[in-house]
Design an enzyme around this catalytic site. Sequence first.
Site, mmCIF file in Angstrom:
data_model
loop_
_atom_site.group_PDB
_atom_site.id
_atom_site.type_symbol
_atom_site.label_atom_id
_atom_site.label_comp_id
_atom_site.label_asym_id
_atom_site.label_seq_id
_atom_site.Cartn_x
_atom_site.Cartn_y
_atom_site.Cartn_z
ATOM 1 N N THR A 1 -22.567 4.356 -0.340
ATOM 2 C CA THR A 1 -22.470 5.497 0.574
ATOM 3 C C THR A 1 -23.362 6.625 0.058
ATOM 4 O O THR A 1 -23.914 6.556 -1.044
ATOM 5 C CB THR A 1 -21.024 6.025 0.677
ATOM 6 O OG1 THR A 1 -20.660 6.689 -0.548
ATOM 7 C CG2 THR A 1 -20.032 4.898 0.944
ATOM 8 N N TYR B 1 0.853 -1.194 0.000
ATOM 9 C CA TYR B 1 0.000 0.000 0.000
ATOM 10 C C TYR B 1 0.888 1.242 0.000
ATOM 11 O O TYR B 1 1.468 1.607 1.021
ATOM 12 C CB TYR B 1 -0.924 0.016 1.219
ATOM 13 C CG TYR B 1 -1.961 -1.081 1.256
ATOM 14 C CD1 TYR B 1 -2.237 -1.868 0.141
ATOM 15 C CD2 TYR B 1 -2.689 -1.333 2.414
ATOM 16 C CE1 TYR B 1 -3.184 -2.876 0.182
ATOM 17 C CE2 TYR B 1 -3.645 -2.333 2.468
ATOM 18 C CZ TYR B 1 -3.882 -3.107 1.348
ATOM 19 O OH TYR B 1 -4.821 -4.108 1.402
ATOM 20 N N GLY C 1 -18.536 -1.061 -0.978
ATOM 21 C CA GLY C 1 -18.539 -1.099 -2.442
ATOM 22 C C GLY C 1 -17.691 -0.051 -3.112
ATOM 23 O O GLY C 1 -18.048 0.449 -4.181
#
Length: 332
Positions: free
Chosen positions: A213, A56, A208
């Site tokens: 949201t 990351y 998702g």
Amino acid sequence: MKQVQIGPGGPMVSCLGIGAMSFAEFYGPTTEENSYAILAEAMDQGVTHIDTSNVYGMGRSEKAIGQFFKQRPEARDHFHVATKAGISRDADGNRKYDNSAEHLEAELDKSLALMGLDCVDLFYVHRREAERPIEEVTQSLVGLQEKGKIKAFGFSEIAPSSLRRARTVAPVAAVQSEYSLSTRFVEMGLVQTCAELGTTLVAFSPVGRSLLTDDPLSKDVIPSLPFLGTNPRFIEPNYDVNLRLTQPLRDLAAELGEPTAALAIAWLVSRGDHVLPIPGTRSVSHFRDLVRGTQITLTPDVLARIDEILPIGWAYGDRYTEDQWIGPERFC
């Protein structure tokens, strides 16, 4: 906050964790200070699990976590820390997978140094190297336990059959997989196998990738994001359709007086006592919406309405491109 056990006989952690990919600008710009604010809020809210990886931001996420631990030494005892390794690059810069004992330990050592830790609580193999028997890889992970560098281990994006094979060598604490109202293939065997074996199912992208949201990612922003800019669900004409199909969920959340992200998290928490969502965010206010999801008990009527609004298979487009599918195991 409700607690979830990490693996057979393992420690209890909060039923919501932090997915720290967002600390590395995966979904847009951020700063280390912003990441610190989210970690501080997590401590205030009783969120105890944090999930990161060596890839990351090529260490940026782990570095941010390590710097926070330096500033707040008490944070190390608060957080159950998980990281991953197993993704590498060849001499030409192409992605490859290396599950050798030597590679996993070398990458783990780098992660420990970045975070200022002697060991991690949970260490995953990020992607399975198909040519290497998973039994061999599991034995390598047991070796890292015996050296005291990890307390428990798991795998990311493996099939139920691979989990069963690994379990013949040693208990597997966790399997990480995408799971949300958008992505439910894990219900065709992985959810059940994890429950049977006492393995925690760590659910990434539980809202998702913003679709579930109140504020889905803008169509103007998506092309600038390397992963989503080519992802089938986020390119046209699919994205417009997916925005339209998820609007009734936003309408239901508004009717209930709750954030849509909270509704998505509450739904996922209801899937089983062994399911641990790890949403990522760059916003403290959005993080509070996610935490709110752990405080909601959805009634059978609301659960039925959610299933009616977003039935299994509703999303337009695959969850990965063909290139992104290289590594995760398909099993259904």
